[in-house]
Design a protein around this motif. Structure first.
Motif, PDB file in Angstrom:
ATOM      1  N   UNK A  29      32.351  90.056 -50.931  1.00 10.22           N
ATOM      2  CA  UNK A  29      31.521  90.138 -49.722  1.00 10.22           C
ATOM      3  C   UNK A  29      32.061  91.164 -48.728  1.00 10.22           C
ATOM      4  N   UNK A  30      33.324  91.526 -48.872  1.00 14.22           N
ATOM      5  CA  UNK A  30      33.890  92.547 -47.988  1.00 14.22           C
ATOM      6  C   UNK A  30      33.137  93.872 -48.143  1.00 14.22           C
ATOM      7  N   UNK A  31      32.698  94.152 -49.381  1.00 18.84           N
ATOM      8  CA  UNK A  31      31.942  95.390 -49.606  1.00 18.84           C
ATOM      9  C   UNK A  31      30.657  95.379 -48.790  1.00 18.84           C
ATOM     10  N   UNK A  32      29.933  94.281 -48.854  1.00 17.16           N
ATOM     11  CA  UNK A  32      28.668  94.201 -48.130  1.00 17.16           C
ATOM     12  C   UNK A  32      28.828  94.091 -46.630  1.00 17.16           C
ATOM     13  N   UNK A  33      29.957  93.532 -46.179  1.00 15.87           N
ATOM     14  CA  UNK A  33      30.153  93.330 -44.744  1.00 15.87           C
ATOM     15  C   UNK A  33      30.803  94.518 -44.063  1.00 15.87           C
ATOM     16  N   UNK A  34      31.278  95.487 -44.820  1.00 13.03           N
ATOM     17  CA  UNK A  34      32.032  96.594 -44.228  1.00 13.03           C
ATOM     18  C   UNK A  34      31.217  97.331 -43.176  1.00 13.03           C
ATOM     19  N   UNK A  35      29.993  97.628 -43.470  1.00  9.63           N
ATOM     20  CA  UNK A  35      29.146  98.368 -42.530  1.00  9.63           C
ATOM     21  C   UNK A  35      28.950  97.577 -41.236  1.00  9.63           C
ATOM     22  N   UNK A  36      28.706  96.299 -41.340  1.00  8.11           N
ATOM     23  CA  UNK A  36      28.444  95.473 -40.157  1.00  8.11           C
ATOM     24  C   UNK A  36      29.721  95.211 -39.368  1.00  8.11           C
ATOM     25  N   UNK A  37      30.859  95.138 -40.041  1.00  9.69           N
ATOM     26  CA  UNK A  37      32.135  95.029 -39.323  1.00  9.69           C
ATOM     27  C   UNK A  37      32.420  96.300 -38.529  1.00  9.69           C
ATOM     28  N   UNK A  38      32.055  97.419 -39.100  1.00  7.88           N
ATOM     29  CA  UNK A  38      32.251  98.692 -38.402  1.00  7.88           C
ATOM     30  C   UNK A  38      31.402  98.755 -37.136  1.00  7.88           C
ATOM     31  N   UNK A  39      30.153  98.307 -37.241  1.00  4.77           N
ATOM     32  CA  UNK A  39      29.272  98.298 -36.065  1.00  4.77           C
ATOM     33  C   UNK A  39      29.795  97.330 -35.009  1.00  4.77           C
ATOM     34  N   UNK A  40      30.253  96.139 -35.439  1.00  3.88           N
ATOM     35  CA  UNK A  40      30.791  95.163 -34.487  1.00  3.88           C
ATOM     36  C   UNK A  40      32.045  95.682 -33.799  1.00  3.88           C
ATOM     37  N   UNK A  41      32.874  96.417 -34.529  1.00  2.00           N
ATOM     38  CA  UNK A  41      34.079  96.972 -33.916  1.00  2.00           C
ATOM     39  C   UNK A  41      33.726  97.982 -32.834  1.00  2.00           C
ATOM     40  N   UNK A  42      32.587  98.658 -32.986  1.00  2.00           N
ATOM     41  CA  UNK A  42      32.167  99.611 -31.969  1.00  2.00           C
ATOM     42  C   UNK A  42      31.821  98.949 -30.651  1.00  2.00           C
ATOM     43  N   UNK A  43      31.469  97.683 -30.668  1.00  2.00           N
ATOM     44  CA  UNK A  43      31.195  96.971 -29.414  1.00  2.00           C
ATOM     45  C   UNK A  43      32.477  96.758 -28.621  1.00  2.00           C
ATOM     46  N   UNK A  44      33.588  96.594 -29.325  1.00  2.00           N
ATOM     47  CA  UNK A  44      34.878  96.354 -28.662  1.00  2.00           C
ATOM     48  C   UNK A  44      35.593  97.670 -28.370  1.00  2.00           C
ATOM     49  N   UNK A  45      35.475  98.613 -29.298  1.00  2.00           N
ATOM     50  CA  UNK A  45      36.136  99.915 -29.156  1.00  2.00           C
ATOM     51  C   UNK A  45      35.065 100.984 -29.022  1.00  2.00           C
ATOM     52  N   UNK A  46      34.724 101.364 -27.805  1.00  2.00           N
ATOM     53  CA  UNK A  46      33.619 102.321 -27.626  1.00  2.00           C
ATOM     54  C   UNK A  46      33.835 103.655 -28.327  1.00  2.00           C
ATOM     55  N   UNK A  47      35.078 104.055 -28.562  1.00  2.00           N
ATOM     56  CA  UNK A  47      35.306 105.348 -29.195  1.00  2.00           C
ATOM     57  C   UNK A  47      34.855 105.369 -30.655  1.00  2.00           C
ATOM     58  N   UNK A  48      34.548 104.195 -31.222  1.00  2.00           N
ATOM     59  CA  UNK A  48      34.025 104.159 -32.586  1.00  2.00           C
ATOM     60  C   UNK A  48      32.543 104.502 -32.654  1.00  2.00           C
TER      61      UNK A  48
END
Length: 322
Positions: A149-168
């Protein structure tokens, strides 16, 4: 009814048609119908919102291909949801996945050949790919384990990290490798979903696909980290300050002018050195002698000595007549 509303409505008809086709051929239970319809409603609602925000009047040719891929992904979603309560036709699931992955290449070609490449189309294409990969990961968890499931969740984890780290957040430079890695994920998951690989080999294949995905996302994160200057800093409003008055240079015959805003002062050409005028030529009447010159007769008279004969006309004075 505007084009912004009719295009998603046509997509809804396509989605219902795919679900009805599955129900009439391989069968589709309540879970499959529910998952397929919810997927269709959410997808088309997001697409309609994207059309409104982008200001596009209607979907382009490539967008219609992507919409077709999205309806096939809805069919895969319905089959996967149905697999938790009843057996499903795995060959049909694999065929739908294969066609959806193949059309991923087609929509890009159509967009480039028709000159309809757009940010909306690229985002729509990426989200369809991401969700299809996530659904396939859910399907193969029973074969290789939940770690996939890490493969499928990678994209959504990246988007969620952008909410915390604006530079992403923000655009990334185009890379063909990113698209290649995404295709590898779909092909690997489709091969494992077909249940033709031994479990050990399936684990190796998916682990390799995950490694490629981590490398691709890691490269994007590193690029944004290096270009993060100012992305995570709050913007401070600077009050506007009136510019000081500018006094234009005085012009002959006019007074200086004071203005309250900067003005463009025309450049003044540098002074050009003018050569000194030649001394005026002296014009004298014909026959006049120049100043300072003594007539030859006078010069000879000045050199006369007593006893030297002087010629006057044809007579000699002080000497004998010739």
């Amino acid at each position: 009814m505007t084009a912004v509303r009719t295009d998603p409505f046509a997509g809804a008809i396509l989605q219902v048609g795919v679900l009805a086709g599955l129900a009439g051929t391989v069968g589709l239970g309540p879970a499959g119908w529910s998952a397929g319809l919810v997927y269709g409603v959410v997808t088309l609602a997001v697409l309609g919102r994207g059309l409104r925000r982008s200001g596009a009047e209607r979907l382009g040719p490539a967008d219609w291909v992507t919409l077709g891929r999205a309806t096939l992904a809805g069919g895969v979603t319905a089959l996967v949801a149905d697999s938790f309560s009843r057996p499903v036709a795995v060959p049909v699931l694999v065929v739908l996945t294969a066609v959806a992955l193949s059309l991923d290449w087609v929509d890009g070609q159509v967009a480039r050949r028709t000159g309809t490449v757009s940010a909306l189309g690229a985002r729509f294409d990426m989200e369809v790919d991401s969700f299809l990969v996530l659904v396939l990961c859910v399907h193969v968890t029973g074969q290789v384990g939940p770690w996939v499931l890490v493969i499928g969740a990678m994209r959504y984890l990246f988007v969620a990290a952008g909410w915390v780290l604006p530079w992403l957040n923000g655009p990334l430079p185009p890379r063909y490798w990113r698209k290649t890695v995404a295709a590898v994920q779909g092909i690997a998951l489709a091969a494992v979903a077909a249940d033709v690989l031994p479990v050990a080999l399936a684990v190796v294949v998916l682990a390799g696909a995950l490694a490629l995905l981590v490398e691709s996302f890691g490269r994007d994160v590193l690029w944004r980290w290096r270009h993060r200057a100012g992305a995570d800093r709050p913007q401070v409003a600077v009050p506007a300050v009136a510019p000081p008055p500018v006094v234009t240079p005085a012009v002959t015959g006019t007074a200086p002018v004071t203005v309250t805003r900067p003005v463009a002062v025309p450049a003044v050409a540098p002074p050009v050195a003018v050569p000194a005028a030649a001394a005026p030529a002296t014009v004298r009447p014909e026959g006049a002698r120049p100043a300072g010159r003594v007539p030859a007769t006078t010069a000879r008279r000045n050199r006369w000595k007593p006893g030297t004969p002087v010629l006057v006309g044809r007579a000699e004075v002080g000497g004998r007549r010739s």
